[in-house]
Design an enzyme around this catalytic site. Structure first.
Site, mmCIF file in Angstrom:
data_model
loop_
_atom_site.group_PDB
_atom_site.id
_atom_site.type_symbol
_atom_site.label_atom_id
_atom_site.label_comp_id
_atom_site.label_asym_id
_atom_site.label_seq_id
_atom_site.Cartn_x
_atom_site.Cartn_y
_atom_site.Cartn_z
ATOM 1 N N GLU A 53 -11.709 -46.552 26.113
ATOM 2 C CA GLU A 53 -12.833 -47.418 25.794
ATOM 3 C C GLU A 53 -14.136 -46.621 25.710
ATOM 4 O OE1 GLU A 53 -10.297 -49.788 28.838
ATOM 5 O OE2 GLU A 53 -10.575 -47.706 28.210
ATOM 6 N N TRP A 176 25.215 -23.433 24.476
ATOM 7 C CA TRP A 176 24.617 -24.428 23.591
ATOM 8 C C TRP A 176 25.675 -25.270 22.895
ATOM 9 C CZ3 TRP A 176 20.090 -25.134 25.109
ATOM 10 C CH2 TRP A 176 19.246 -24.080 25.465
ATOM 11 N N ASP A 206 23.094 -21.873 34.946
ATOM 12 C CA ASP A 206 22.393 -21.637 33.675
ATOM 13 C C ASP A 206 21.106 -20.834 33.798
ATOM 14 O OD1 ASP A 206 24.389 -23.210 32.661
ATOM 15 O OD2 ASP A 206 23.144 -24.991 32.364
ATOM 16 N N GLY A 279 22.782 -31.327 36.526
ATOM 17 C CA GLY A 279 24.047 -31.350 35.824
ATOM 18 C C GLY A 279 24.737 -32.698 35.894
#
Length: 334
Positions: A53, A176, A206, A279
């Site tokens: 605003e 991947w 990972d 996971g």
């Protein structure tokens, strides 16, 4: 389309310019209309800056027109002092005669008080224009204040035969399943939400960074589960690229269901949205405790035959998108 709806739609559209920058504040949009013409508009600045605003009012060149204009805004103007002064006071100061609001602010510090203050000043206030669309736009904000937890997005990629990870890996890095275009989209999502959470095994297996690299935007806060403090400082999640919060057995009781406990920790940290990226056990935990709002599931054209199975859940499919060789399905909790 009715005039009010047209301008509220514009408010929603410009509000998205604040995506990923306003957190934990809501990304609000506002426009000022004089004689059916927009003469000013604004969206919420980065946290600590002006609200929508204020930016909309400041953008009006001829301030004398404000006293003859209508202000449209996606969310009820605030009435309390926070990082900035109350927006309702500024609206009253400029004698804006009419304010059209998409939805009421459920934050207990506001919750109708802004509307009451405006009405007391003589302002004509219209509430509930495109209310459902505005509430959907502010879903993270409303979930945080109403359910006292972050808005939770589950995200994973699975193979055509339903696995999210192989049994054996040669290196401690992600395997991947999706193509680079899908991975770029995930980085965009990371820039849009406040935090990202993974379990211990995801870090061990990972060594992810959990940052925004394939998109321009701020890195989310990284939340890492580490029950017995086995994760050392050499892992990528503890580098200086982003803030990391480690949740250990000093903060929650891992012998009991943990999803709700994690939500309580994140709520105290003022985190209003989180992506759960893995996971499988961590994802399934949130599913089993019925603590999720969206699930974003990629299927890549990869087959593992064996491995870690994808989580099991039930949700309402709301969209299905082909991304080159991948398929993205987005669900909401039914």
């Amino acid at each position: 389309m009715q005039k009010h709806e047209l301008y509220i739609k514009r408010c929603i559209k410009i509000a998205k310019n604040g995506l990923g920058k306003t957190r934990p504040n809501p990304m609000v949009g506002a426009v000022v209309v004089y004689k059916n013409k927009i003469i000013g508009e604004g969206f919420t600045s980065a946290y600590g800056g002006n609200h929508a605003e204020v930016n909309a009012i400041n953008s009006v060149d001829d301030k004398s027109l404000l006293a003859k204009s209508t202000l449209y805004v996606t969310l009820e103007p605030c009435s309390h002092f926070g990082k900035t002064p109350p927006c309702s006071d500024l609206i009253i100061k400029h004698q804006i005669p009419e304010v059209v609001i998409g939805c009421i602010d459920d934050n207990p510090e506001v919750a109708g008080k802004g509307i009451a203050k405006l009405k007391a000043s003589g302002c004509n206030v219209i509430v509930g224009v495109l209310e459902a669309e505005c509430k959907l736009h502010h879903k993270q904000f409303f979930t945080f204040h109403n359910k006292k937890r972050p808005y939770i997005i589950l995200k994973w990629a699975e193979t055509e035969d339903g696995f999210i990870a192989p049994i054996i890996k040669d290196e401690k890095k992600p395997v991947w399943i999706t193509n680079p275009y899908s991975r770029q989209l995930v980085h965009k999502w990371r820039a849009e939400e406040q935090a990202i959470l993974v379990g211990t095994n995801t870090v061990l297996d990972d060594n992810p960074s959990l940052t925004v690299r394939d998109w321009i935007g701020e890195n989310p806060i990284r939340i890492v589960l580490d029950r017995t403090s086995k994760l050392h400082s050499e892992f990528n999640v503890f580098n200086d690229d982003a803030k990391t919060i480690k949740i250990t057995d000093q903060q929650i009781d891992f012998s009991k269901p943990i999803a709700n406990q994690i939500c309580e920790v994140l709520y105290t940290q003022n985190i209003n949205s989180v992506i759960i990226e893995g996971g499988a056990q961590t994802l399934q935990t949130f599913i089993d405790e019925d603590l999720w709002d969206e699930a974003r599931v990629f299927t890549g054209n990869v087959v593992f035959t064996t491995g870690t199975k994808a989580p099991l859940f039930k949700g309402a499919l709301i969209s299905e998108t082909k991304i080159k060789t991948d398929l993205l399905k987005i669900y909401v909790k039914g």
